[in-house]
Structures are given as C-alpha cells and as structure tokens.
Design a protein around this motif. Structure first.
Motif, PDB file in Angstrom:
ATOM      1  N   GLN A  15       0.653  -1.593  -0.764  1.00 58.03           N
ATOM      2  CA  GLN A  15      -0.279   0.097   0.130  1.00 58.03           C
ATOM      3  C   GLN A  15       0.655   1.190   0.065  1.00 58.03           C
ATOM      4  O   GLN A  15      -0.255   1.969  -0.503  1.00 58.03           O
ATOM      5  CB  GLN A  15      -1.092   0.015   0.884  1.00 58.03           C
ATOM      6  N   ILE A  16       1.938   1.568   0.802  1.00 57.23           N
ATOM      7  CA  ILE A  16       2.980   2.088   0.451  1.00 57.23           C
ATOM      8  C   ILE A  16       3.767   2.316  -0.521  1.00 57.23           C
ATOM      9  O   ILE A  16       3.401   3.754  -1.335  1.00 57.23           O
ATOM     10  CB  ILE A  16       3.651   2.284   1.575  1.00 57.23           C
ATOM     11  N   GLU A  42       9.951  -7.260  -5.300  1.00 62.91           N
ATOM     12  CA  GLU A  42       8.869  -7.756  -4.327  1.00 62.91           C
ATOM     13  C   GLU A  42       9.329  -9.238  -4.223  1.00 62.91           C
ATOM     14  O   GLU A  42      10.274  -9.358  -4.864  1.00 62.91           O
ATOM     15  CB  GLU A  42       7.381  -7.643  -5.082  1.00 62.91           C
ATOM     16  N   VAL A 129      12.131   2.714   5.252  1.00 61.60           N
ATOM     17  CA  VAL A 129      10.733   2.978   5.597  1.00 61.60           C
ATOM     18  C   VAL A 129      10.143   1.639   6.787  1.00 61.60           C
ATOM     19  O   VAL A 129       9.614   2.427   7.533  1.00 61.60           O
ATOM     20  CB  VAL A 129       9.597   3.275   5.251  1.00 61.60           C
ATOM     21  N   ASN A 131       9.387  -0.845   9.360  1.00 63.88           N
ATOM     22  CA  ASN A 131       9.152  -0.984  10.528  1.00 63.88           C
ATOM     23  C   ASN A 131       9.446  -2.125  11.780  1.00 63.88           C
ATOM     24  O   ASN A 131       9.914  -3.334  10.984  1.00 63.88           O
ATOM     25  CB  ASN A 131       7.783  -0.401  11.650  1.00 63.88           C
TER      26      ASN A 131
HETATM   27  P1  NAD Z   1       1.942  -4.000   2.745  1.00 64.05           P
HETATM   28  O1  NAD Z   1       1.545  -5.099   3.665  1.00 64.05           O
HETATM   29  O2  NAD Z   1       0.636  -3.077   1.604  1.00 64.05           O
HETATM   30  O3  NAD Z   1       2.682  -4.068   1.933  1.00 64.05           O
HETATM   31  C1  NAD Z   1       4.380  -5.043   2.077  1.00 64.05           C
HETATM   32  C2  NAD Z   1       4.462  -5.201   0.863  1.00 64.05           C
HETATM   33  O4  NAD Z   1       5.945  -5.724   1.302  1.00 64.05           O
HETATM   34  C3  NAD Z   1       4.437  -6.507   0.414  1.00 64.05           C
HETATM   35  O5  NAD Z   1       3.737  -6.414  -0.807  1.00 64.05           O
HETATM   36  C4  NAD Z   1       4.886  -7.385   0.873  1.00 64.05           C
HETATM   37  O6  NAD Z   1       4.918  -8.267  -0.236  1.00 64.05           O
HETATM   38  C5  NAD Z   1       6.537  -7.022   0.190  1.00 64.05           C
HETATM   39  N1  NAD Z   1       7.173  -7.176   0.978  1.00 64.05           N
HETATM   40  C6  NAD Z   1       7.159  -8.672   1.734  1.00 64.05           C
HETATM   41  N2  NAD Z   1       8.891  -8.692   1.992  1.00 64.05           N
HETATM   42  C7  NAD Z   1       9.150  -8.407   1.108  1.00 64.05           C
HETATM   43  C8  NAD Z   1      10.485  -8.428   1.232  1.00 64.05           C
HETATM   44  N3  NAD Z   1      11.731  -9.008   1.393  1.00 64.05           N
HETATM   45  N4  NAD Z   1      11.075  -7.134  -0.312  1.00 64.05           N
HETATM   46  C9  NAD Z   1      10.255  -7.397  -1.592  1.00 64.05           C
HETATM   47  N5  NAD Z   1       9.231  -7.076  -0.912  1.00 64.05           N
HETATM   48  C10 NAD Z   1       8.304  -8.048   0.763  1.00 64.05           C
HETATM   49  O7  NAD Z   1       2.949  -2.670   3.966  1.00 64.05           O
HETATM   50  P2  NAD Z   1       3.241  -1.048   3.955  1.00 64.05           P
HETATM   51  O8  NAD Z   1       1.735  -0.222   4.727  1.00 64.05           O
HETATM   52  O9  NAD Z   1       3.076  -0.839   2.509  1.00 64.05           O
HETATM   53  O10 NAD Z   1       3.715  -1.184   4.902  1.00 64.05           O
HETATM   54  C11 NAD Z   1       4.843  -1.128   4.896  1.00 64.05           C
HETATM   55  C12 NAD Z   1       5.974  -1.411   5.894  1.00 64.05           C
HETATM   56  O11 NAD Z   1       6.396   0.410   6.113  1.00 64.05           O
HETATM   57  C13 NAD Z   1       6.150  -1.909   7.306  1.00 64.05           C
HETATM   58  O12 NAD Z   1       6.653  -2.425   7.769  1.00 64.05           O
HETATM   59  C14 NAD Z   1       4.606  -0.433   8.187  1.00 64.05           C
HETATM   60  O13 NAD Z   1       4.710  -0.728   9.564  1.00 64.05           O
HETATM   61  C15 NAD Z   1       6.289   0.252   7.541  1.00 64.05           C
HETATM   62  N6  NAD Z   1       5.724   1.843   7.653  1.00 64.05           N
HETATM   63  C16 NAD Z   1       6.792   2.876   8.868  1.00 64.05           C
HETATM   64  C17 NAD Z   1       6.728   3.821   8.479  1.00 64.05           C
HETATM   65  C18 NAD Z   1       7.222   4.780   9.131  1.00 64.05           C
HETATM   66  O14 NAD Z   1       7.092   6.073   9.376  1.00 64.05           O
HETATM   67  N7  NAD Z   1       8.856   4.408   9.402  1.00 64.05           N
HETATM   68  C19 NAD Z   1       5.093   4.482   8.394  1.00 64.05           C
HETATM   69  C20 NAD Z   1       4.173   3.772   7.685  1.00 64.05           C
HETATM   70  C21 NAD Z   1       4.308   2.478   7.781  1.00 64.05           C
END
Ligand code: NAD
Ligand code: LMR
Length: 327
Positions: A15-16, A42, A129, A131
């Motif tokens: 989603q990000i 991905e 990014v 977590n």
């Molecule tokens: P999401 O689940 O929608 O997307 C994550 C994607 O990463 C998925 O499509 C998944 O298939 C992929 N993925 C998983 N393992 C992987 C790997 N080894 N290599 C490549 N891709 C991989 O999650 P999201 O909402 O996009 O959030 C992503 C991360 O960002 C989470 O850890 C979330 O907590 C974090 N986040 C951080 C902040 C911040 O301020 N630092 C803010 C928002 C979210």
C-alpha cells in the motif's frame, strides 16, 4: 533533462508502494528535470500484482520515467542504484508495538544490506521505511561493510510532518509558517517531538501554546499517531508515509531550506550524548547532498529525560538484533 538515476523501491506492490511510485515517477522526489529508472522489488507471490502496477506506471506516460525493472531478485533490484527506499516489510496490526515486528522484519534487512553492499552505487542513499525502521536500518547498514555507514537512514519524517500539522492546527498557522521542529530518537512511541527551538511565524512556539497542551496532548498525539491511524483505517498509514519518504529523500538530495532543519534517523556520532552507532532521529541540515546534525542546542531537563528514554529503547533494540549483523 539530466541523465537518469536509478531508484529502488522494495515492497513495491504494497500500500505504501502504490502511493509512492507514481510520485517518484512524476518527479516529486528528485525534480522535474531528473529522469528516474525505477527498480521494483517484491516477493515472488506478489509479482503478478506488481506487473499491474508497472502497467499503470507506463500508462501515466510520465516525462520523468525513463524505465522500470520489476523483479523478485534482490541482486537485480539493487544493481547500480543511486537511491533505495526499503519499504517492504510486514506492517503492525492493532495492539502491536512496532518493535514486535523485529523478528519478522529483521530477517529481510540483513540480506538487503548485503545486496546493497555488493551491487549499489558507492554513494547510494538508503531510506528505511519498513518497521521498526531505525533498527532495520541498522541491520542493513551492519550487513554492508563496504558502504559508508552514513548511506543508511531511517524515516522519522512522518513524525516530523505530524508534529507540524498538530502545531499548525493548534496555533491557527499553516505548516509552512513553522520552523525548527525536531523528532529525537526512535520511530516508536518513545520518540520525542521537541518544540523548544520551534517558531511559528517567527515567534517561539512554546510561548504560543501552554505547557500542559505541549506535554499532555501534543507529545502523546504525535507519538501515538500511527496507532490512531491503524485504529481508524484498519490499515497503517500509507499516503502520508509515502509523502514523508519523498520529503526525506528530496531534502537529502536537494538540500534543506535556509533557516530551517528537518528530522532524519541517521547513525549517531555521539552528538547530544546518544549511543554512537544507533540510528537516531536528529535535527539535520543538508548541503551539497550531505547531512549534518544541528549542533549546540540547549537541552533542558524535560527534554533530556525524553531523549534518554528513546536512546535507551534503541540500545535495547540493537542488543536484540546483534546476531543479524555480518561478522
Ligand atoms: P503492505 O503489507 O501493504 O506492503 C508491504 C509489501 O512488502 C507487500 O507487498 C509484501 O509482499 C512486500 N514484501 C514483504 N517482504 C518483502 C521482501 N523481503 N522484499 C520485498 N518486498 C517484500 O505494507 P505497507 O503498509 O506498505 O507498509 C510497509 C512497511 O512500512 C511496514 O513495515 C509498515 O509498518 C511501515 N511503515 C513505516 C512508516 C514510517 O514512518 N517509518 C510509516 C508507515 C508504514
Ligand atoms: C506509522 O507511524 O504510521 C507507521 O509506522 C505505521 C505504524 O505501525 O504505526
């Protein structure tokens, strides 16, 4: 138009990723004169969804998009990249703290650090990014011994922007009227959003709000904003996280504004008594592509106690992941 640069984004079908890629491709991160070649990583099961995103990227016909590489091979994803945004990781759900993700996500960032070490440009700028962002950045950095440790940063810019927005709302100002907000420490509930140096329309912020609002409303609201969004949306922040990632990289590449600073999670050099090495949110300025910690700020007892708490948490997180560091 300049020569194209290569920008890796992991978790590109998440989603990000969906909120981030189109803005990078449109020139929001590096400018309208800087073409980018996107390298999208991905996991294998998400490749069909990623192909759909690539189709949409192409369908935008962006003038600044010079190519797209979509892959599940980390060595291809990081080949010759100038920028890497490490987003891909599992997000937390309701009731979890971000550090509950350390085990699940820590394993992702070691191999990615190694692949950056082996394949990226030597001056690559890495933003973590996923977590828990600060400690994941440390894991990646500790698996990239041939890269400058300063190549690795973590995102506290979303917290910084949240602080701007809360303060603007309270004072009736616009976020652009505010200068010198700092997020110290971890992107977690121990982070310390500091307004002691902050001005709103040129006047000290803490003379325009009362101490009770600052201590009992502002600080916990910023610290808990991620959890509040998860509760409201049923999913963690995405568009605001993507926007903060763009802000972080843009300022790192193109510089910060005169008379202001931004917050970045960067390797501590011991400034302000922080444990050297941990990835700590600091006030920084950027000039000629290099960030520098703002020095010489007065830290009172109120601030010191909060900086100490987030420093302690980061030391504890580091102790829990040292087995993931390259020997
Ligand atoms: P999401 O689940 O929608 O997307 C994550 C994607 O990463 C998925 O499509 C998944 O298939 C992929 N993925 C998983 N393992 C992987 C790997 N080894 N290599 C490549 N891709 C991989 O999650 P999201 O909402 O996009 O959030 C992503 C991360 O960002 C989470 O850890 C979330 O907590 C974090 N986040 C951080 C902040 C911040 O301020 N630092 C803010 C928002 C979210
Ligand atoms: C945020 O701050 O919105 C993200 O880190 C997601 C989360 O888990 O809070």
């Amino acid at each position: 138009m300049k020569a194209p640069v290569r920008v890796a984004v992991t978790g590109a079908a998440g989603q990000i990723g969906y909120a981030l890629l189109f803005r990078i491709a449109a020139g929001d991160m590096l400018g309208p004169d800087q073409p980018v070649i996107l390298h999208l990583l991905e996991i294998t099961p998400a490749l069909p969804a990623l192909q759909g995103v690539v189709m949409e990227l192409n369908d935008c016909a962006f003038p600044t998009l010079a190519g797209v590489v979509a892959t599940d091979d980390v060595n291809v994803a990081f080949k010759d990249v100038d920028y890497a945004l490490l987003v891909g990781a599992r997000p937390r759900g309701p009731g979890m703290e971000r550090k509950d993700l350390l085990e699940a996500n820590g394993a992702i960032f070691g191999p990615q650090g190694k692949a950056l070490n082996d394949h990226a440009k030597r001056n690559v700028r890495v933003l973590v990014v996923g977590n828990p962002a600060n400690t994941n950045a440390l894991i990646a950095q500790q698996n990239a011994p041939d890269l400058d440790p300063k190549c690795f940063t973590a995102m506290v810019r979303l917290d910084h922007n949240r602080a701007l927005s809360q303060l603007a709302e309270k004072t009736g100002a616009h976020t652009t009227d505010i200068r010198k907000v700092t997020i110290w420490g971890n992107h977690s509930s121990t982070q310390y959003p500091d307004l002691h140096e902050t001005t709103v329309n040129g006047k000290p912020a803490l003379e325009q709000v009362d101490q009770t609002w600052y201590a009992d409303t502002f600080i916990p609201t910023v610290q808990q904003r991620g959890a509040a969004i998860i509760k409201a949306r049923g999913a963690s922040s995405a568009a605001s996280a993507a926007s903060a990632a763009i802000d972080h990289m843009r300022d790192w590449a193109l510089g910060t504004a005169e008379g202001d600073w931004v917050s970045m999670g960067i390797p501590s050099d011991g400034s302000y008594g922080i444990e050297p090495g941990v990835i700590f949110g600091y006030p920084v300025t950027v000039k000629d592509g290099k960030y520098a910690i703002v020095q010489g700020l007065n830290i009172n007892a109120f601030s010191q106690a909060r900086i100490d708490a987030t420093n302690k948490e980061l030391r504890e997180e580091r102790a829990g992941v040292e087995h993931l560091f390259a020997k």
